[in-house]
Design an enzyme around this catalytic site. Structure first.
Site, short mmCIF file in Angstrom:
data_model
loop_
_atom_site.label_atom_id
_atom_site.label_comp_id
_atom_site.label_asym_id
_atom_site.label_seq_id
_atom_site.Cartn_x
_atom_site.Cartn_y
_atom_site.Cartn_z
N THR A 370 -12.32 6.91 -0.05
CA THR A 370 -10.65 6.79 0.54
C THR A 370 -11.11 7.72 -0.79
O THR A 370 -11.51 8.67 -1.20
CB THR A 370 -10.48 5.69 -0.23
OG1 THR A 370 -10.80 4.53 0.67
CG2 THR A 370 -9.48 5.39 -0.75
N GLU A 409 -10.65 1.69 9.56
CA GLU A 409 -10.16 0.32 9.25
C GLU A 409 -9.80 -0.32 9.76
O GLU A 409 -9.38 -1.64 8.99
CB GLU A 409 -8.34 1.50 9.34
CG GLU A 409 -7.44 1.01 7.75
CD GLU A 409 -8.51 2.04 6.39
OE1 GLU A 409 -9.18 1.22 5.71
OE2 GLU A 409 -8.52 3.18 6.80
N SER A 442 -7.76 -2.55 -0.60
CA SER A 442 -7.61 -3.12 -2.53
C SER A 442 -6.93 -1.70 -3.02
O SER A 442 -7.33 -1.74 -4.29
CB SER A 442 -9.12 -2.74 -2.27
OG SER A 442 -9.73 -4.04 -1.61
N GLY A 462 -12.72 3.80 -4.28
CA GLY A 462 -14.05 2.83 -3.57
C GLY A 462 -14.38 0.98 -3.40
O GLY A 462 -14.80 0.40 -3.71
#
Ligand code: GLY
Length: 561
Positions: A370, A409, A442, A462
Site C-alpha cells: 500500500t 485485494e 484498514s 501496512g
C-alpha cells in the site's frame, strides 16, 4: 518562545547545515506541501501546486506518478480512498476500493472439505478484484480539481517513457520477488533485465505503462473501463483462471460520501468510512482514550502503553467482527462510535490489571504494501490518499500490453468466516465474499482539524497496522507534544487482538516495560516496521506547513515551497 523556535527551524532549513539535519526535524514550507513515499512523486505534486493546481490536482498527479515510480504499491490496477477537506469547509470521502467480480462467490477459495485453498486469494488472476484507481483519480479531478487530465498525467507519462533510476528499496523488492516475476512472461519483460532483477541505480523504462497512461490521458476512464485496457485484462484473466468479465468494468462505480468524523481533545478527525475499517476503528480508539487522558509528562510510561494496547484490543475485536461493505452489511456505527460505548470500554480498561488471555497462533509474516500520501495547498485544501495493490506487486500479474500490476485485494475478504488472511486478521460474516462487494480495508487517510482549520494530514501503508500507526502518530502529537517528524519516527507497536501478540519495533518498549508487560500476560514480539507514515502538520499560530516523511522510507520525501 514559539516564535523563536519557528525562526530557528526556518533558519536551520535554509542553511547549508540543513542536510546534516537531525532526523527528527520536519521540512517547513509556506505555500504547499506534498509528502509521499517516493521523492519523484512528491516533486510532481509540488510542481502541480506551483503551476497553480490545488491539492486535489496534486493528489491526482501524485497518484499517477506513484503508479510509475513506486511499482510495488502505487498503482492503476488497485484501489483506495481519498479524504478531502475543501477550503470552503466541505469534507469528502471518495471510495474507489476494488469490487469482487460479479462471478465471485462466498466459497470460491474453499476446497471440497471447506478448507481455504492456500494462495488462490493472494496470487494470480483469481485473487484480482475490479480496479478502482483510475476512476477514483478521475472522479476527484472532475469534481474538485482545476487542471486538465492531460496536465495532471503528463509527468507520469514522462517518468514511464524516460524511465527513473531504481532505488535501493525498489531493488530489494525486485530481487525478493524475481522468482514470481519469472513465472509471468508479461512481468518478466518489464521488471527483469536479461532475466535478472533491476539493481539500484539502473534506469527502469516502462513503455507499455506509458502507452496505457497516454490512452487514459487521451480518452479518460472509458479507455480503462470500456475499452482496450479492460479487454486486455479480461483476456488475460480468462486465459489464467480468473473471473473478470466486461460487466465488472462497465458496472464499476466510485462512491462519494461523508467521511467518518469524531472529536479528540478539541480536535476534529475526518477519516475513511466503510468499506474501510480505518476511520471507525481510529475513532473508536480515540473516543475511548478521550475518557482516559494520557499524561504528557508520563507519556512513555507502562501505564500509558498498557492503556493504548487495551484500547487497540477492544477496537480490533469490533473491527473484525462487525464491519464490512456498507452496500451489503449494516455497520453498527452509531453503537461503535457512541460516547456511552467508549465510556463503558474505558471503565473496563481502567479496572483490568492483566491482559485478557487468548490462544496464541503464530504471527503471520506481514509485508509492507500500500502507499499513502498527504498534500496541502496554500488555499486551505487538504487531501489524504491511501491506495493499494494489497500485497507487494499485488497478484504479481500484468495483462499484456497494459504494463501495470493487478491487485490481489480479494484476500482482504474473509475467505472463510473465522479464518486468518495474510495479515493474520480473523474476520467474520460482515466481510465474506459476494459479487460486486468491496472487501473491508484498514486504510486510514485522515485529516485533523482544529478550530475549523486543517491541523494535520496523516496516513500509512501496512494493512491493519495502518490504523495503529495513525493512532500512535496522532497521540504522539496531541498527547505526547512531539513535532510531526518526531511523532512519525517514534518506534511503534501494533496489537489487533488476534493473533494475541503485540508486535513492537525495536526500541518501542524499554526492556523493563517488556518484562513488566510480559508479567501482566502480554505476548510481545519484536518486529521491524511495516508502516510508513507520511504526514503534514500546520502550525495553528503561524500557518506554516511542516512535512514529515517517515524515516523508515528513505525513498520518500516531504517537499514544499
Ligand atoms: N489491502 C490493505 C487494506 O486495504 O487495508
Amino acid at each position: 518562545m514559539k516564535h523563536i523556535r519557528i525562526v530557528f527551524y526556518v533558519l536551520f532549513f535554509f542553511s547549508p547545515l540543513c542536510c546534516l539535519a537531525n532526523p527528527d526535524m520536519p521540512i517547513v514550507a509556506k505555500h504547499g506541501m506534498v509528502v509521499s513515499e517516493q521523492k519523484l512523486a512528491s516533486q510532481v505534486g509540488v510542481d502541480i501546486l506551483r503551476a497553480g493546481g490545488n491539492a486535489i490536482d496534486a493528489a491526482v498527479a501524485v497518484g499517477y506518478a506513484l503508479a510509475v515510480v513506486n511499482p510495488c504499491c502505487g498503482n492503476l490496477g488497485g484501489g483506495g480512498f481519498m479524504t478531502i477537506h475543501l477550503a470552503k469547509g466541505d469534507n469528502i470521502f471518495l471510495n474507489f476500493r476494488e469490487k469482487a467480480p460479479l462471478k465471485a462467490s462466498k466459497t470460491m477459495y474453499l476446497d471440497a472439505h471447506g478448507k481455504v485453498r492456500s494462495k488462490q486469494s493472494t496470487t494470480g488472476y483469481l485473487s484480482v478484484a475490479v480496479p478502482g484507481t483510475v476512476m477514483g483519480l478521475e472522479t476527484a479531478r472532475q469534481r474538485y480539481g482545476t487542471l486538465s487530465r492531460q496536465q495532471l498525467m503528463a509527468p507520469a507519462i514522462r517518468l514511464a517513457q524516460q524511465g527513473y533510476l531504481v532505488t535501493t528499496y525498489d531493488a530489494q523488492w525486485f530481487s525478493d520477488y524475481a522468482k514470481d516475476f519469472r513465472k509471468q512472461p508479461s512481468v518478466a519483460a518489464i521488471f527483469l533485465k536479461k532475466g535478472q532483477p533491476y539493481r539500484a541505480g539502473e534506469r527502469l523504462i516502462q513503455r507499455d505503462l506509458a502507452h496505457t497512461l497516454q490512452e487514459i490521458s487521451d480518452k479518460g476512464t472509458a479507455a480503462f473501463y470500456d475499452g482496450p485496457i479492460a479487454l486486455a485484462i479480461i483476456k488475460a484473466s480468462q486465459a489464467q483462471g480468473g473471473l473478470l468479465s466486461l460487466a465488472d468494468f462497465t458496472h464499476y462505480t466510485v462512491q462519494e460520501s461523508k467521511p467518518i468524523q469524531c472529536q479528540y481533545h478539541g480536535y476534529t478527525l475526518i477519516s475513511s468510512a466503510p468499506p474501510s475499517s480505518g476511520g471507525v476503528t481510529l475513532c473508536e480508539m480515540l473516543n475511548i482514550l478521550d475518557n482516559i487522558h494520557l499524561n504528557r509528562d508520563n507519556y512513555d510510561s507502562l501505564q500509558t502503553t498498557r492503556t493504548i494496547i487495551e484500547v487497540m484490543r477492544y477496537a480490533f475485536i469490533d473491527r473484525n467482527r462487525r464491519l464490512g461493505d456498507p452496500d451489503f452489511v449494516n455497520n453498527p456505527l452509531s453503537t461503535l462510535l457512541s460516547p456511552a460505548y467508549a465510556k463503558k470500554i474505558s471503565e473496563r480498561i481502567k479496572q483490568a490489571e492483566r491482559a485478557q488471555q487468548q490462544s496464541l497462533p503464530s504471527l503471520v509474516h506481514e509485508k509492507k504494501q500500500t502507499t499513502h500520501y498527504s498534500i496541502v495547498d496554500g488555499k486551505g485544501n487538504a487531501v489524504a490518499v491511501t491506495y493499494t495493490l494489497n500485497g507487494f506487486f499485488g497478484a504479481r500479474v500484468i495483462a499484456s500490453p497494459t504494463g501495470f500490476f493487478l491487485n490481489n485485494e480479494m484476500d482482504d475478504f474473509a475467505a472463510k468466516a473465522g479464518s486468518a488472511n495474510k495479515f493474520g486478521l480473523v474476520q467474520y460474516d460482515a466481510n465474506t465474499i459476494a459479487p460486486g462487494k468491496r472487501p473491508l480495508s484498514s486504510m486510514t487517510p485522515t485529516i485533523i482539524m482544529k478550530d475549523g482549520r486543517v491541523f494535520m494530514v496523516v496516513g500509512s501503508p501496512g494493512g491493519p497496522r495502518i490504523i495503529t500507526a495513525v493512532l500512535l502518530t496522532i497521540l504522539n502529537v496531541i498527547d505526547g507534544g512531539m513535532n510531526i517528524q518526531q511523532a512519525v519516527n517514534k518506534p511503534r507497536f501494533h496489537y489487533q487482538a488476534k493473533p494475541d501478540v503485540i508486535s513492537a519495533e525495536p526500541l518501542a518498549f524499554t526492556p523493563e516495560s517488556i518484562k513488566k508487560l510480559t508479567g501482566m500476560g502480554y505476548h510481545i514480539k519484536q518486529k521491524a516496521a511495516s508502516t510508513s507514515v507520511e504526514s503534514i502538520l500546520i502550525d495553528p499560530a503561524t500557518g506554516l506547513f511542516y512535512g514529515a516523511n517517515d524515516n523508515r522510507r528513505p525513498d520518500g520525501a516531504a517537499l514544499g515551497y
